[in-house]
Motif scaffolding. Structure first.
Motif, PDB file in Angstrom:
ATOM      1  N   UNK A 211       0.811  -1.213   0.000  1.00  0.00           N
ATOM      2  CA  UNK A 211       0.000   0.000   0.000  1.00  0.00           C
ATOM      3  C   UNK A 211       0.851   1.272   0.000  1.00  0.00           C
ATOM      4  N   UNK A 212       0.622   2.108  -0.995  1.00  0.00           N
ATOM      5  CA  UNK A 212       1.220   3.444  -1.040  1.00  0.00           C
ATOM      6  C   UNK A 212       0.207   4.432  -0.475  1.00  0.00           C
ATOM      7  N   UNK A 213       0.608   5.143   0.574  1.00  0.00           N
ATOM      8  CA  UNK A 213      -0.245   6.155   1.211  1.00  0.00           C
ATOM      9  C   UNK A 213       0.205   7.532   0.757  1.00  0.00           C
ATOM     10  N   UNK A 214      -0.714   8.332   0.257  1.00  0.00           N
ATOM     11  CA  UNK A 214      -0.454   9.746   0.021  1.00  0.00           C
ATOM     12  C   UNK A 214      -1.463  10.533   0.850  1.00  0.00           C
ATOM     13  N   UNK A 215      -0.990  11.487   1.631  1.00  0.00           N
ATOM     14  CA  UNK A 215      -1.896  12.241   2.507  1.00  0.00           C
ATOM     15  C   UNK A 215      -1.374  13.655   2.706  1.00  0.00           C
ATOM     16  N   UNK A 216      -2.298  14.604   2.738  1.00  0.00           N
ATOM     17  CA  UNK A 216      -1.977  16.021   2.883  1.00  0.00           C
ATOM     18  C   UNK A 216      -2.377  16.504   4.274  1.00  0.00           C
ATOM     19  N   UNK A 217      -1.493  17.274   4.885  1.00  0.00           N
ATOM     20  CA  UNK A 217      -1.728  17.738   6.248  1.00  0.00           C
ATOM     21  C   UNK A 217      -2.885  18.722   6.303  1.00  0.00           C
ATOM     22  N   UNK A 218      -3.778  18.506   7.273  1.00  0.00           N
ATOM     23  CA  UNK A 218      -4.929  19.372   7.455  1.00  0.00           C
ATOM     24  C   UNK A 218      -4.768  20.298   8.641  1.00  0.00           C
ATOM     25  N   UNK A 219      -5.732  21.181   8.856  1.00  0.00           N
ATOM     26  CA  UNK A 219      -5.638  22.167   9.941  1.00  0.00           C
ATOM     27  C   UNK A 219      -5.681  21.555  11.331  1.00  0.00           C
ATOM     28  N   UNK A 220      -6.169  20.313  11.460  1.00  0.00           N
ATOM     29  CA  UNK A 220      -6.228  19.689  12.786  1.00  0.00           C
ATOM     30  C   UNK A 220      -4.922  19.011  13.172  1.00  0.00           C
ATOM     31  N   UNK A 221      -3.898  19.084  12.307  1.00  0.00           N
ATOM     32  CA  UNK A 221      -2.619  18.437  12.580  1.00  0.00           C
ATOM     33  C   UNK A 221      -2.536  17.019  12.073  1.00  0.00           C
ATOM     34  N   UNK A 222      -3.655  16.465  11.609  1.00  0.00           N
ATOM     35  CA  UNK A 222      -3.654  15.158  10.960  1.00  0.00           C
ATOM     36  C   UNK A 222      -3.497  15.316   9.460  1.00  0.00           C
ATOM     37  N   UNK A 223      -3.881  14.288   8.713  1.00  0.00           N
ATOM     38  CA  UNK A 223      -3.747  14.342   7.258  1.00  0.00           C
ATOM     39  C   UNK A 223      -4.828  13.474   6.630  1.00  0.00           C
ATOM     40  N   UNK A 224      -5.212  13.823   5.412  1.00  0.00           N
ATOM     41  CA  UNK A 224      -6.192  13.038   4.667  1.00  0.00           C
ATOM     42  C   UNK A 224      -5.649  12.782   3.273  1.00  0.00           C
ATOM     43  N   UNK A 225      -6.049  11.636   2.697  1.00  0.00           N
ATOM     44  CA  UNK A 225      -5.575  11.300   1.363  1.00  0.00           C
ATOM     45  C   UNK A 225      -6.174  10.003   0.875  1.00  0.00           C
ATOM     46  N   UNK A 226      -5.364   9.262   0.117  1.00  0.00           N
ATOM     47  CA  UNK A 226      -5.830   8.036  -0.521  1.00  0.00           C
ATOM     48  C   UNK A 226      -4.746   6.971  -0.486  1.00  0.00           C
ATOM     49  N   UNK A 227      -5.203   5.710  -0.640  1.00  0.00           N
ATOM     50  CA  UNK A 227      -4.298   4.630  -1.005  1.00  0.00           C
ATOM     51  C   UNK A 227      -4.182   4.650  -2.514  1.00  0.00           C
ATOM     52  N   UNK A 228      -2.975   4.723  -3.031  1.00  0.00           N
ATOM     53  CA  UNK A 228      -2.774   4.807  -4.473  1.00  0.00           C
ATOM     54  C   UNK A 228      -3.274   3.533  -5.160  1.00  0.00           C
TER      55      UNK A 228
END
Length: 376
Positions: A211-228
């Motif tokens: 699994x390749x994870x790509x995720x962008x940092x959000x304002x809450x300090x976490x991150x959201x994205x997708x499995x490629x």
């Protein structure tokens, strides 16, 4: 050595000429970063010495394949001429160039991005240095010797990124727009989220999966994205010179023993790591399974081993239903067959393309439709 011609061919075979990665691939002398490597030959690791066979060296260095540079604690640079290793797992390598570029593309690296990458041989670091300028690149590895070798070789080709010896799962030496790890992790380190600038992106793989994870940092300090939708496999992070011992004791128990449960499997014998999506789903369902195999002509035997003492052994010929032995607190082959049944029933598995939400502490939630999983 006319390495430039070979580097240009590698670039042309890997990306289109208008790609921003064409120039780095065509101008970085990969052979400088891999003067010696380990090649698998009939179950042994055999030392290959580039300067001793320049023709083989240029073929290997400018092919789109991974070159293993370290097995267990022994780096190819430090091995005696003609050395062989009969046991051991790779602990460092020069990843195939096409996969390195693929990971960088997932990161969507901009011209002004400050990037942290993992060191290994230093070749991947050189590519991103040529793409951005070395002042924007930080390269880290847990092994001081690897960092030293890579730093010397980078300097020999005119590149001086910031180099650091650190455990990438711990505090990082700066803040970055992009973190691209070509070692796999589980879980996502909280330190990465702390070191990412607002809107920054991390790209990595989950240990023991494709699994390749790509995720962008959000304002809450976490991150959201997708499995490629594509897959990749990298060595897992380590803290010492070598990985901890495998599950030899569990293997010896299940190597030939009669299981507590003996049945006929529904599907032919599968060596699970050969099927990225099945392997990934099984690891998410039952973390920590170790896979082994043995082939004898048309007959294949595979073992699934778990740290809790569970094991499964399946033996079969070609597409015939296998005989399955299982013991321990879990029925590992039953877990596998549930996943294979879902694949056959639905025509695919939900793991690739799943939505990713990473909490600030690194806990990672995957979801696609009604399916969900947590990585912590």
């Amino acid at each position: 050595m006319d390495w430039e011609t070979h580097a240009q061919r590698l670039a042309a075979d890997t990306v289109r000429p208008e790609s921003r990665w064409y120039g780095p691939l065509a101008t970085v002398p990969r052979h400088v970063f891999v003067p010696r490597w380990w090649a698998k030959d009939r179950g042994r690791w055999v030392l290959r010495d580039g300067p001793g066979d320049p023709e083989a060296w240029v073929r290997a260095a400018y092919s789109d394949r991974t070159l293993v540079t370290r097995v267990g604690p022994l780096h190819a640079d430090d091995a005696e001429p003609g050395a062989e290793i009969t046991t051991g797992s790779p602990t460092s390598s020069s990843t195939l160039p096409g996969l390195v570029v693929s990971m960088y593309r997932h990161a969507v690296i901009g011209d002004e991005s400050d990037v942290l990458v993992t060191t290994g041989s230093g070749y991947g670091t050189a590519l991103v240095c040529r793409r951005l300028g070395d002042h924007r690149v930080t390269s880290v590895d847990v092994d001081a010797a690897l960092v030293g070798k890579a730093e010397d070789r980078l300097e020999s080709v005119g590149l001086t990124p910031q180099m650091a010896v650190c455990d990438i799962t711990g505090p990082l030496p700066g803040t970055y727009d992009r973190i691209v790890s070509t070692v796999s992790v589980r879980p996502i380190p909280a330190s990465w989220l702390a070191a990412l600038k607002p809107g920054g992106r991390l790209v990595t793989t989950i240990a023991r999966t494709g699994l390749i994870v790509t995720a962008d940092k959000g304002p809450d300090g976490g991150a959201v994205g997708r499995i490629a939708l594509d897959a990749a496999g990298f060595m897992a992070t380590r803290r010492g010179e070598d990985y901890p011992p495998g599950l030899d004791a569990v293997y010896e128990e299940g190597r030939t023993a009669e299981g507590d449960s003996v049945s006929t499997g529904r599907y032919p014998v599968l060596y699970v790591p050969d099927a990225w999506d099945v392997w990934s789903m099984l690891e998410l369902a039952v973390p920590g399974i170790e896979h082994r195999r043995a082939d004898d002509g048309d007959r294949r035997t595979v073992w699934l081993l778990h740290p809790d003492g569970s094991w499964a052994r399946a033996e079969g010929v070609w597409t015939d239903p296998p005989t399955v032995h299982q013991s321990g607190p879990r029925r590992l082959w039953d877990e596998l067959e549930r996943i294979r049944h879902r694949l056959n029933h639905e025509g695919g598995l939900p793991v690739h393309g799943a939505h990713v939400r990473i909490a600030p502490d690194g806990t990672t939630h995957l979801k696609r439709g009604a399916w969900s999983a947590t990585i912590d």
